[in-house]
Design a protein around this motif. Sequence first.
Motif, PDB file in Angstrom:
ATOM      1  N   THR A  91       0.834  -1.201   0.000  1.00 25.15           N
ATOM      2  CA  THR A  91       0.000   0.000   0.000  1.00 25.15           C
ATOM      3  C   THR A  91       0.866   1.247   0.000  1.00 25.15           C
ATOM      4  N   SER A  92       0.313   2.338  -0.533  1.00 25.73           N
ATOM      5  CA  SER A  92       0.917   3.649  -0.356  1.00 25.73           C
ATOM      6  C   SER A  92      -0.248   4.555   0.010  1.00 25.73           C
ATOM      7  N   GLU A  93       0.020   5.857   0.150  1.00 27.20           N
ATOM      8  CA  GLU A  93      -1.044   6.774   0.569  1.00 27.20           C
ATOM      9  C   GLU A  93      -2.272   6.700  -0.331  1.00 27.20           C
ATOM     10  N   ILE A  94      -2.041   6.582  -1.641  1.00 23.27           N
ATOM     11  CA  ILE A  94      -3.187   6.653  -2.573  1.00 23.27           C
ATOM     12  C   ILE A  94      -3.297   5.401  -3.441  1.00 23.27           C
ATOM     13  N   LYS A  95      -2.714   4.284  -2.982  1.00 25.72           N
ATOM     14  CA  LYS A  95      -2.746   3.081  -3.819  1.00 25.72           C
ATOM     15  C   LYS A  95      -2.716   1.809  -2.975  1.00 25.72           C
ATOM     16  N   ILE A  96      -3.455   0.802  -3.417  1.00 21.14           N
ATOM     17  CA  ILE A  96      -3.320  -0.526  -2.806  1.00 21.14           C
ATOM     18  C   ILE A  96      -3.103  -1.508  -3.953  1.00 21.14           C
ATOM     19  N   SER A  97      -2.038  -2.306  -3.875  1.00 18.71           N
ATOM     20  CA  SER A  97      -1.774  -3.304  -4.913  1.00 18.71           C
ATOM     21  C   SER A  97      -1.800  -4.695  -4.303  1.00 18.71           C
ATOM     22  N   VAL A  98      -2.306  -5.635  -5.091  1.00 25.84           N
ATOM     23  CA  VAL A  98      -2.215  -7.031  -4.672  1.00 25.84           C
ATOM     24  C   VAL A  98      -1.588  -7.832  -5.806  1.00 25.84           C
ATOM     25  N   LEU A  99      -0.850  -8.850  -5.414  1.00 22.94           N
ATOM     26  CA  LEU A  99      -0.276  -9.746  -6.401  1.00 22.94           C
ATOM     27  C   LEU A  99      -1.158 -10.983  -6.456  1.00 22.94           C
ATOM     28  N   VAL A 100      -1.612 -11.339  -7.666  1.00 24.55           N
ATOM     29  CA  VAL A 100      -2.480 -12.514  -7.821  1.00 24.55           C
ATOM     30  C   VAL A 100      -1.934 -13.378  -8.952  1.00 24.55           C
ATOM     31  N   ASP A 101      -2.477 -14.592  -9.097  1.00 24.58           N
ATOM     32  CA  ASP A 101      -2.054 -15.425 -10.222  1.00 24.58           C
ATOM     33  C   ASP A 101      -2.497 -14.765 -11.516  1.00 24.58           C
ATOM     34  N   GLU A 102      -1.650 -14.839 -12.540  1.00 15.67           N
ATOM     35  CA  GLU A 102      -1.935 -14.117 -13.777  1.00 15.67           C
ATOM     36  C   GLU A 102      -3.275 -14.522 -14.389  1.00 15.67           C
ATOM     37  N   ASP A 103      -3.588 -15.815 -14.335  1.00 19.34           N
ATOM     38  CA  ASP A 103      -4.837 -16.232 -14.991  1.00 19.34           C
ATOM     39  C   ASP A 103      -6.084 -15.812 -14.205  1.00 19.34           C
ATOM     40  N   GLU A 104      -5.903 -15.263 -13.019  1.00 18.77           N
ATOM     41  CA  GLU A 104      -7.061 -14.777 -12.258  1.00 18.77           C
ATOM     42  C   GLU A 104      -7.161 -13.253 -12.293  1.00 18.77           C
ATOM     43  N   ALA A 105      -6.193 -12.612 -12.951  1.00 19.10           N
ATOM     44  CA  ALA A 105      -6.088 -11.148 -12.858  1.00 19.10           C
ATOM     45  C   ALA A 105      -7.289 -10.424 -13.467  1.00 19.10           C
ATOM     46  N   ASP A 106      -7.745 -10.883 -14.640  1.00 16.73           N
ATOM     47  CA  ASP A 106      -8.873 -10.190 -15.279  1.00 16.73           C
ATOM     48  C   ASP A 106     -10.133 -10.296 -14.419  1.00 16.73           C
ATOM     49  N   ARG A 107     -10.310 -11.476 -13.840  1.00 18.20           N
ATOM     50  CA  ARG A 107     -11.462 -11.680 -12.959  1.00 18.20           C
ATOM     51  C   ARG A 107     -11.346 -10.754 -11.736  1.00 18.20           C
ATOM     52  N   ALA A 108     -10.130 -10.631 -11.230  1.00 18.92           N
ATOM     53  CA  ALA A 108      -9.909  -9.767 -10.066  1.00 18.92           C
ATOM     54  C   ALA A 108     -10.236  -8.313 -10.407  1.00 18.92           C
ATOM     55  N   VAL A 109      -9.747  -7.858 -11.553  1.00 20.12           N
ATOM     56  CA  VAL A 109     -10.001  -6.475 -11.975  1.00 20.12           C
ATOM     57  C   VAL A 109     -11.511  -6.235 -12.106  1.00 20.12           C
ATOM     58  N   ALA A 110     -12.182  -7.155 -12.786  1.00 14.25           N
ATOM     59  CA  ALA A 110     -13.621  -6.989 -13.007  1.00 14.25           C
ATOM     60  C   ALA A 110     -14.375  -6.950 -11.677  1.00 14.25           C
ATOM     61  N   ALA A 111     -14.003  -7.839 -10.759  1.00 17.93           N
ATOM     62  CA  ALA A 111     -14.712  -7.910  -9.474  1.00 17.93           C
ATOM     63  C   ALA A 111     -14.486  -6.630  -8.662  1.00 17.93           C
ATOM     64  N   ILE A 112     -13.251  -6.155  -8.643  1.00 20.82           N
ATOM     65  CA  ILE A 112     -12.942  -4.937  -7.871  1.00 20.82           C
ATOM     66  C   ILE A 112     -13.651  -3.738  -8.496  1.00 20.82           C
ATOM     67  N   HIS A 113     -13.579  -3.663  -9.837  1.00 21.28           N
ATOM     68  CA  HIS A 113     -14.215  -2.527 -10.514  1.00 21.28           C
ATOM     69  C   HIS A 113     -15.709  -2.503 -10.228  1.00 21.28           C
ATOM     70  N   LYS A 114     -16.322  -3.677 -10.277  1.00 21.65           N
ATOM     71  CA  LYS A 114     -17.763  -3.771 -10.050  1.00 21.65           C
ATOM     72  C   LYS A 114     -18.109  -3.302  -8.627  1.00 21.65           C
ATOM     73  N   LYS A 115     -17.329  -3.748  -7.682  1.00 23.42           N
ATOM     74  CA  LYS A 115     -17.590  -3.408  -6.277  1.00 23.42           C
ATOM     75  C   LYS A 115     -17.549  -1.887  -6.064  1.00 23.42           C
ATOM     76  N   PHE A 116     -16.603  -1.212  -6.683  1.00 19.74           N
ATOM     77  CA  PHE A 116     -16.446   0.222  -6.436  1.00 19.74           C
ATOM     78  C   PHE A 116     -17.301   1.100  -7.354  1.00 19.74           C
ATOM     79  N   PHE A 117     -17.537   0.642  -8.572  1.00 23.77           N
ATOM     80  CA  PHE A 117     -18.115   1.575  -9.553  1.00 23.77           C
ATOM     81  C   PHE A 117     -19.463   1.173 -10.135  1.00 23.77           C
ATOM     82  N   GLU A 118     -19.877  -0.098  -9.989  1.00 23.35           N
ATOM     83  CA  GLU A 118     -21.087  -0.469 -10.735  1.00 23.35           C
ATOM     84  C   GLU A 118     -22.249  -0.751  -9.787  1.00 23.35           C
TER      85      GLU A 118
END
Length: 401
Positions: free
Chosen positions: A374-401
Amino acid sequence: MAFIVQKFGGSSVADAERIRRVAGIIADTYIEGNDVVAVLSAQGDTTDDLIAKAHELNPNPSKREMDMLISTGEQISIALMAMALEKMGLPVVSLTGWQIGLSTNTQYGNARINRVGHERIMTELGHRRIVIVAGFQGKNKYDDITTLGRGGSDTTAVAIAAALHADLCQIYTDVEGIYTCDPRKVPGAKKLDEITYDEMLELASMGAQVLHNRSVEMAKRYGVNLEVLSSFVRKPGTKVKEVCKVEQRSISGVAKDTNVSRIALINVKDEPGVAFKVFRMLSKEKIVVDIILQSIGREKVKDISFTVAQTDRPRAEELLMSMKDAIGFESISVSDNVAKVSIVGAGMMSQYGVAATMFEALYDAKVNINMISTSEIKISVLVDEDEADRAVAAIHKKFFE
Ligand code: ADP
Ligand code: ASP
Ligand code: MG
């Protein structure tokens, strides 16, 4: 009347029809009475095609010759654009990096800009000519051509805007602005009206390729008025600035970076100075380390894991192995099949629960987190590459949709 720098990316100048459309944008800006400098990228996939051509002959060409080759794509674009504007009856001149006095350091393939000359561009503008500049390229102290790193035309445009005190720097691209997520990958991505330099810098550094991260760094340092907009539809894009009205939103965007590898040193001696030895050696070799994790020691040993760019991984691994005894570890384990998924937002500083929301989204999507930073304005997580798109979609949905 204003002084405007406009940059058009590869897909915006990919063929004759698109060049004509972009020439129309440049012409309108000029006819309104503005001074215009337009910075262009190579057409479409030209740069990739040139790299492929090189590798047909030599899988490991020198960086100097590589720059000599890949800088040519931009020269084609500027000449063609100038011809299109000539055809419209407008006064125009195309100029390469060395002709505008864009000098860089000697790091071929990823050169840093030292200076942009004022003389040539100002003289041409003084004659009321439209100036078309080749992006991505400069000249070093040996009078050799250098390039600024992939996506570097954005940085050429911002550097010219900063050096010549332009009123505005517009980055025209193939999407309508900066979105909460890559709009080509996540259909629900929302366009932002504005974003801070700091947020955009984090997003660009975390994998959002819409702007070259060094262009954002430079825009922030020199207070360049920056805007990202579409070269296909004429409507307002996204403004990048120092302060925005961020209270309404906790995060501004989600980004994914797949150019990541994880390196783990197993059974490292649990004694002072070990981390220092590892990371000093990597920094001496200019290898940037990102997320770092150290386990609690047990029986006088511990594990240290960290991430580096995938492109640096082979060299990092080789260096570490060569210092195995000096550092004092048992074995090394590496993985290239990882990706970094990040959320960025200045609003994070004043809101609680942002990390919990991100982790909840990952839990719901059954994505396992390997590392967190984490930094002041960022949180990063390391995930398996084949799960990354699913992770992005799930996070985006939670915050924006
Ligand atoms: P150009 O050739 O104009 O420089 P790039 O391909 O470098 O264009 O950058 C534009 C691309 O960036 C878009 O097509 C989009 O897929 C991608 N992109 C990634 N993240 C974002 C984001 N957050 N907002 C907008 N575009 C993004
Ligand atoms: N043509 C270069 C590249 O493809 C620079 C740029 O487009 O910004 O990376
Ligand atoms: Mg780009």
